[in-house]
Design an enzyme around this catalytic site. Structure first.
Site, PDB file in Angstrom:
ATOM      1  NE  ARG A 162      -4.122  -1.534   0.391  1.00  0.00           N
ATOM      2  CZ  ARG A 162      -4.381  -3.039   0.080  1.00  0.00           C
ATOM      3  NH1 ARG A 162      -3.241  -3.563  -0.574  1.00  0.00           N
ATOM      4  NH2 ARG A 162      -5.403  -3.489   0.167  1.00  0.00           N
ATOM      5  CB  SER A 237      -8.632  -1.722   4.127  1.00  0.00           C
ATOM      6  OG  SER A 237      -8.902  -2.802   3.943  1.00  0.00           O
ATOM      7  CD  GLU A 333      -5.637   1.068   2.423  1.00  0.00           C
ATOM      8  OE1 GLU A 333      -5.667   1.544   1.007  1.00  0.00           O
ATOM      9  OE2 GLU A 333      -6.627   0.262   2.964  1.00  0.00           O
TER      10      GLU A 333
HETATM   11  N1  EPU Z   1     -10.344 -11.038  10.081  1.00  0.00           N
HETATM   12  C1  EPU Z   1     -11.332 -11.087  11.214  1.00  0.00           C
HETATM   13  N2  EPU Z   1     -12.124 -10.255  11.603  1.00  0.00           N
HETATM   14  C2  EPU Z   1     -12.496  -9.242  10.818  1.00  0.00           C
HETATM   15  C3  EPU Z   1     -11.889  -9.242   9.433  1.00  0.00           C
HETATM   16  C4  EPU Z   1     -10.783  -9.953   9.286  1.00  0.00           C
HETATM   17  O1  EPU Z   1     -10.975 -12.021  12.094  1.00  0.00           O
HETATM   18  O2  EPU Z   1     -13.523  -8.487  10.972  1.00  0.00           O
HETATM   19  C5  EPU Z   1      -9.491 -11.906   9.726  1.00  0.00           C
HETATM   20  C6  EPU Z   1     -10.060 -12.777   8.897  1.00  0.00           C
HETATM   21  O3  EPU Z   1     -10.739 -13.936   9.223  1.00  0.00           O
HETATM   22  C7  EPU Z   1      -8.864 -13.592   7.853  1.00  0.00           C
HETATM   23  C8  EPU Z   1      -7.797 -12.403   8.142  1.00  0.00           C
HETATM   24  O4  EPU Z   1      -8.522 -11.354   9.147  1.00  0.00           O
HETATM   25  O5  EPU Z   1      -8.201 -14.363   8.687  1.00  0.00           O
HETATM   26  C9  EPU Z   1      -7.746 -11.397   6.847  1.00  0.00           C
HETATM   27  O6  EPU Z   1      -9.033 -11.008   6.319  1.00  0.00           O
HETATM   28  P1  EPU Z   1      -9.508 -10.609   4.727  1.00  0.00           P
HETATM   29  O7  EPU Z   1      -9.018 -11.757   3.991  1.00  0.00           O
HETATM   30  O8  EPU Z   1     -10.685 -10.078   5.134  1.00  0.00           O
HETATM   31  O9  EPU Z   1      -8.318  -9.130   4.492  1.00  0.00           O
HETATM   32  P2  EPU Z   1      -7.707  -8.330   5.196  1.00  0.00           P
HETATM   33  O10 EPU Z   1      -6.478  -8.568   5.402  1.00  0.00           O
HETATM   34  O11 EPU Z   1      -8.563  -7.879   6.242  1.00  0.00           O
HETATM   35  C10 EPU Z   1      -6.742  -6.983   2.916  1.00  0.00           C
HETATM   36  C11 EPU Z   1      -7.061  -5.762   2.343  1.00  0.00           C
HETATM   37  C12 EPU Z   1      -8.216  -5.520   1.592  1.00  0.00           C
HETATM   38  C13 EPU Z   1      -8.572  -6.747   0.518  1.00  0.00           C
HETATM   39  C14 EPU Z   1      -8.228  -8.136   1.392  1.00  0.00           C
HETATM   40  C15 EPU Z   1      -8.385  -9.473   0.453  1.00  0.00           C
HETATM   41  C16 EPU Z   1      -5.511  -4.358   3.651  1.00  0.00           C
HETATM   42  C17 EPU Z   1      -5.315  -3.084   4.505  1.00  0.00           C
HETATM   43  N3  EPU Z   1      -6.807  -4.520   3.412  1.00  0.00           N
HETATM   44  O12 EPU Z   1      -7.868  -7.102   4.047  1.00  0.00           O
HETATM   45  O13 EPU Z   1      -8.233  -4.703   0.888  1.00  0.00           O
HETATM   46  O14 EPU Z   1      -9.601  -6.625  -0.027  1.00  0.00           O
HETATM   47  O15 EPU Z   1      -6.961  -8.255   2.200  1.00  0.00           O
HETATM   48  O16 EPU Z   1      -7.022  -9.489  -0.061  1.00  0.00           O
HETATM   49  O17 EPU Z   1      -4.258  -4.706   3.221  1.00  0.00           O
HETATM   50  C18 EPU Z   1      -8.797  -2.256   0.915  1.00  0.00           C
HETATM   51  O18 EPU Z   1      -7.477  -1.813   0.862  1.00  0.00           O
HETATM   52  O19 EPU Z   1      -9.761  -1.210   0.890  1.00  0.00           O
HETATM   53  C19 EPU Z   1      -9.236  -3.493   0.976  1.00  0.00           C
HETATM   54  C20 EPU Z   1     -10.507  -3.944   1.228  1.00  0.00           C
END
Ligand code: EPU
Length: 338
Positions: A162, A237, A333
């Site tokens: 990012r 995010s 972010e």
């Molecule tokens: N998780 C939780 N609780 C929550 C949300 C997530 O426990 O409320 C856990 C999930 O179970 C999973 C882990 O956290 O084990 C990761 O969750 P997720 O796959 O939803 O991805 P993220 O790391 O929360 C990132 C990006 C997103 C992108 C997703 C999918 C960042 C800051 N965000 O989110 O990007 O869509 O991966 O690749 O890196 C954005 O930048 O606006 C965005 C949506």
């Protein structure tokens, strides 16, 4: 080019925050952009793309230049690869769909990311195991002070998680007008290991996935988890996933064995901020007009007519709680604008 006075930005930011700018210009060509950058009234202007990664804290005292440069085309190709050029004002997801229709592979995992093409390289957008930098060819930017146009290759952009040079050394120095991607015409490399894509393809009954199937799977996952900004104000995010010392992650995992984590390198580990926020008790909890979303605690939501300040106060409440519980500093972010 038309310049307007006292324009509400409510329709120009995905949080739907209603603040005004004293002066507003929309440009649809690089030439018009160069012209407005020369206008002394627009010297300190905020450059606005899709407004899907900003939090507007109050009425602006500075002008706004809205970038609406259109156009998608192939500018070079051989048997394996095509270089696709897109104007900064193209809706990112429209570009993804155009590539799928033309059987060009590489950005299908980035389906449905809100925002415009011009912002994609600035924060090196990423999702489901793919980042823009993986398919990046180059970008054209116009110097805000000089009005000259310059091409930046991947190395010059200094991409990170990012992150890019446009958020650091060259912050506010260049306005992106054109993005070029290097995409596959044959032998597409599919990325299916991340974030439940394989599982979703199984549920869809797909055994030999195409880039179109992968896009459909990503759209399905995102639509189930992430609120649609046109229905519920949000900027995706709100925080970055924090990178911490692995020793610290190990320590937390002793108390929380289910903690998800990704290895960054031998010393550092990335912990999902959504998980930390959920553990801190904020998932789905509504505070007046604002709250962290019920399906993805990383997404800050405007449930009504929240002001930018209300949203930011809630973000700080969440940051304080995560710091108190885990001794981890969350970093926004989204860009804060005042
Ligand atoms: N998780 C939780 N609780 C929550 C949300 C997530 O426990 O409320 C856990 C999930 O179970 C999973 C882990 O956290 O084990 C990761 O969750 P997720 O796959 O939803 O991805 P993220 O790391 O929360 C990132 C990006 C997103 C992108 C997703 C999918 C960042 C800051 N965000 O989110 O990007 O869509 O991966 O690749 O890196 C954005 O930048 O606006 C965005 C949506």
């Amino acid at each position: 080019m038309e310049v307007k006075n006292q324009v509400s930005l409510a329709q120009y930011n995905s949080f739907s925050i209603s603040v005004n700018t004293p002066l507003f210009a929309e440009v649809t060509t690089s030439l018009a952009l160069q012209e407005v950058l020369k206008d002394p009234r627009f010297k300190e202007a905020l450059i606005l793309g899709g407004g899907s990664n900003i939090l507007l804290l109050q009425d602006l005292s500075r002008p706004v230049i809205k970038i609406s440069i259109p156009g998608i085309r192939i500018i070079a190709e051989n048997e394996q690869t095509a270089i696709v050029s897109a104007g900064a004002g193209v809706v990112w997801h429209d570009l993804v769909m155009w590539c799928i229709v033309n059987n060009l592979g590489g950005i299908e995992n980035l389906s449905l990311i809100p925002g415009l093409v011009g912002a994609a390289p600035i924060q090196n957008i990423g999702a489901y195991g793919v980042e823009l930098s993986d398919v990046f060819h180059n970008v054209i930017g116009i110097g805000r002070k000089t009005g000259d146009s310059k091409i930046f290759d991947a190395e010059e952009c200094n991409f990170g998680y990012r992150d890019s040079i446009f958020k650091n050394e060259l912050k506010d120095e260049y306005v992106i007008t054109t993005l070029r991607l290097s995409l596959t015409k044959i032998n597409h490399q599919l990325h299916l290991d991340y974030g439940g894509i394989s599982k979703t393809l199984d549920e869809m009954g797909v055994t030999a996935p195409t880039i179109d199937d992968v896009a459909k799977a990503v759209i399905r996952i995102r639509s189930a988890k992430l609120p649609d900004p046109s229905k519920l104000g949000n900027a995706g995010s709100f925080f970055k996933n924090p990178v911490v010392l692995t020793s610290k992650a190990v320590q937390i995992a002793k108390e929380f064995p289910d903690m998800p984590a990704y290895t960054v390198d031998e010393n550092f580990t990335k912990i999902p901020a959504g998980w930390l926020i959920e553990q801190a008790g904020f998932k789905g909890k509504v505070f007046g007009n604002v709250g962290m979303h019920k399906n993805q605690a990383l997404v800050l939501v405007n449930y009504g007519d929240a002001t930018g300040t209300e949203l930011w106060e809630h973000a700080q409440r969440v940051m304080d709680a995560v710091l108190a519980k885990f001794d981890i500093d969350l970093e926004p972010e989204v860009n804060l604008i005042n």
